[in-house]
Design an enzyme around this catalytic site. Structure first.
Site, PDB file in Angstrom:
ATOM      1  N   CYS A 156      30.450   5.005  35.805  1.00 24.46           N
ATOM      2  CA  CYS A 156      30.162   5.289  34.388  1.00 24.46           C
ATOM      3  C   CYS A 156      30.956   4.345  33.483  1.00 24.46           C
ATOM      4  O   CYS A 156      30.706   3.143  33.494  1.00 24.46           O
ATOM      5  CB  CYS A 156      30.442   6.763  34.115  1.00 24.46           C
ATOM      6  SG  CYS A 156      29.638   7.345  32.620  1.00 24.46           S
TER       7      CYS A 156
ATOM      8  N   HIS B 263      27.557   9.874  38.527  1.00 23.76           N
ATOM      9  CA  HIS B 263      28.894  10.274  38.983  1.00 23.76           C
ATOM     10  C   HIS B 263      28.910  10.857  40.396  1.00 23.76           C
ATOM     11  O   HIS B 263      28.760  12.068  40.558  1.00 23.76           O
ATOM     12  CB  HIS B 263      29.445  11.348  38.042  1.00 23.76           C
ATOM     13  CG  HIS B 263      29.844  10.825  36.712  1.00 23.76           C
ATOM     14  ND1 HIS B 263      31.124  10.426  36.407  1.00 23.76           N
ATOM     15  CD2 HIS B 263      29.129  10.634  35.595  1.00 23.76           C
ATOM     16  CE1 HIS B 263      31.186  10.005  35.163  1.00 23.76           C
ATOM     17  NE2 HIS B 263      29.988  10.117  34.635  1.00 23.76           N
TER      18      HIS B 263
ATOM     19  N   GLU C 121      31.485  11.348  42.251  1.00 25.42           N
ATOM     20  CA  GLU C 121      32.693  12.167  42.435  1.00 25.42           C
ATOM     21  C   GLU C 121      32.486  13.602  41.931  1.00 25.42           C
ATOM     22  O   GLU C 121      33.306  14.470  42.188  1.00 25.42           O
ATOM     23  CB  GLU C 121      33.904  11.498  41.745  1.00 25.42           C
ATOM     24  CG  GLU C 121      34.029  11.667  40.240  1.00 25.42           C
ATOM     25  CD  GLU C 121      33.087  10.798  39.411  1.00 25.42           C
ATOM     26  OE1 GLU C 121      32.198  10.146  39.973  1.00 25.42           O
ATOM     27  OE2 GLU C 121      33.232  10.801  38.174  1.00 25.42           O
TER      28      GLU C 121
END
Lengths: 272, 79
Positions: free
Chosen positions: A103, A234, A236
Site C-alpha cells: 500500500c 494488504h 498482512e
C-alpha cells in the site's frame, strides 16, 4: 538460512500505521521482526537505539499515510530515505535481499525508484506513479488477486502461477501509471507483473474488482531481479482464516491467503 | 529575501477527480457557466539568495521532491 535467523526490519516514520500487522505477519512465519523508526537507521537517536540496515535480511515498508501523504503519497518518506540511506538501500537490493512494500509501502518504493526500475536497481527519479483511483475516492473493499508471475518474484515462489488469493484493498491512490512507452507489455516481458486484480471466478476485472483503474489490472509488481515487490492490497491483514471474507462459510484452511506471500519469501531464504 | 511560487499541476490527459468533483458541486449549488475546474498545488518558498539562484533552486526542489514527472508538471516563478 533457518527461519528463526531471519531478521526483518519493518521501517516506519510518522503516519505509518500498519507496522504492527506487518511485523506480526513475519513473526507468524517464524522470522524475527523489529519495528524500526527511520531515525534509528539514520542515527538520529540515542546510540543504543541505532540500527544498521545490513543487519537485516528482509526490509518491509508497511502501509499507512507516511508524513500525512503531504506532497504526494510516499514522496516524503522516499526522499528522506534517499537522502540519508540511499546507498545502504541500493546495497541491500543489490545483495538480493527481499524488500516488500504494501500500500503506502508500494507508493514509497515507486517514489524511491526501486520499482519498476526497468533498467537497473534504482532510478534517479520516479519512472512510475501510483495515482488517484479512477473513482476519485478511497476504496476499501475485497480484492481477488491472481499470481501472474512466471518464476522471478521471491514473494510468490511458493504460489503456483494462476492461483487466486483473497486480499483486502484500502487505498485512495493505487492506479499504476508510467511515462514509459508500452509500460505494461515491458513489465510482462520482464516477468515483473506479480499480481493482477481479477473477478472471483478469475475473469478480467472491471470496477469494483479493479478498485483503482490500474492499466492491465495490475495490483503488484516486482523489480527485474525479483527481490523487490510492491503491492496495493494488504496480505498482512489476511494471515488467518478469521479475517478471510468467507471464514464463516467454510473457509478451506486455518490460514488466510495473505500468509502465502510471507511463507514464500521464507522458503526462498531457507535455500540461501 | 527572495520569494518564489511553485505551481504543480497535473499533466494533460491525467484525470483530475478533485477538479471534476469540485465542478460538479459548484454546479449543484446553482453556479452557472463553469467551463472546467482544475486542481493545482502551490508552494510559496522564502529564500535567502538572489533571484536567479532562487529560481534554479526551485527547479531542483521540484525534481527532487515536489513533482512526480509521470503525472505532474511544474512552474517556478518569482512572487
Amino acid at each position: 538460512m533457518k527461519a528463526e535467523d531471519v531478521r526483518v526490519c519493518v521501517v516506519r516514520i510518522e503516519g505509518t500505521n500498519c507496522e504492527d500487522e506487518m511485523a506480526n505477519a513475519f513473526e507468524m512465519v517464524g522470522a524475527k521482526s523489529e519495528k524500526v523508526h527511520l531515525k534509528q537507521l539514520l542515527g538520529q537517536c540515542d546510540p543504543s537505539l541505532k540500527r544498521s540496515l545490513e543487519d537485516y535480511d528482509i526490509l518491509a515498508f508497511p502501509g499507512g499515510f507516511s508524513a500525512g501523504d503531504y506532497v504526494r503519497a510516499g514522496a516524503i518518506f522516499a526522499s528522506r530515505i534517499k537522502a540519508g540511506i540511499g546507498k545502504d538501500i541500493r546495497d541491500f537490493v543489490d545483495a538480493g535481499k527481499p524488500v516488500l512494500g504494501v500500500c503506502n509501502g508500494f507508493q514509497i518504493l515507486v517514489e524511491l525508484g526501486l520499482l519498476p526500475a526497468l533498467d537497473g536497481t534504482m532510478s534517479e527519479e520516479p519512472t512510475a506513479a501510483l495515482y488517484n483511483n479512477d473513482s476519485g475516492r478511497f476504496e476499501c473493499r475485497p480484492s481477488i488477486l491472481r499470481n501472474d508471475n512466471r518464476s522471478k518474484c521471491v514473494f510468490t515462489c511458493d504460489i503456483p502461477k494462476g492461483e487466486l488469493l483473497y486480499c483486502p484493498s484500502a487505498h485512495g491512490e493505487g492506479k499504476l501509471m508510467s511515462n514509459i512507452p508500452n509500460f505494461v507489455s515491458k513489465l510482462e516481458e520482464n516477468d515483473q507483473v506479480v499480481f493482477r486484480y481479477v473477478t472471483p471466478d478469475g475473469g478480467r476485472a472491471t470496477y469494483p474488482w479493479n478498485p483503482n483503474g490500474s492499466p492491465g489490472d495490475i495490483a503488484g509488481i516486482c523489480n527485474p531481479a525479483g527481490n523487490v515487490m510492491g503491492m496495493m492490497p494488504h496480505p498482512e491483514r489476511v494471515m488467518t482464516a478469521y479475517t478471510m471474507d468467507d471464514w464463516t462459510r467454510g473457509h478451506r484452511s486455518e490460514d488466510g491467503d495473505g500468509k502465502r506471500i510471507f511463507t514464500s519469501v521464507m522458503k526462498y531464504l531457507s535455500k540461501k | 529575501m527572495t520569494v518564489i511560487d511553485i505551481r504543480i499541476e497535473l499533466k494533460k490527459g491525467v484525470a483530475d477527480p478533485e477538479g471534476t468533483n469540485t465542478k460538479k458541486t459548484l454546479e449543484s449549488l446553482g453556479f452557472k457557466g463553469i467551463q472546467s475546474v482544475k486542481s493545482v498545488k502551490m508552494f510559496e518558498i522564502e529564500l535567502d539568495m538572489p533571484e536567479k539562484e532562487a529560481l534554479a533552486a526551485g527547479e531542483e526542489y521540484c525534481k527532487k521532491l515536489l513533482a512526480n514527472p509521470v503525472v505532474q508538471s511544474y512552474k517556478v516563478t518569482l512572487k
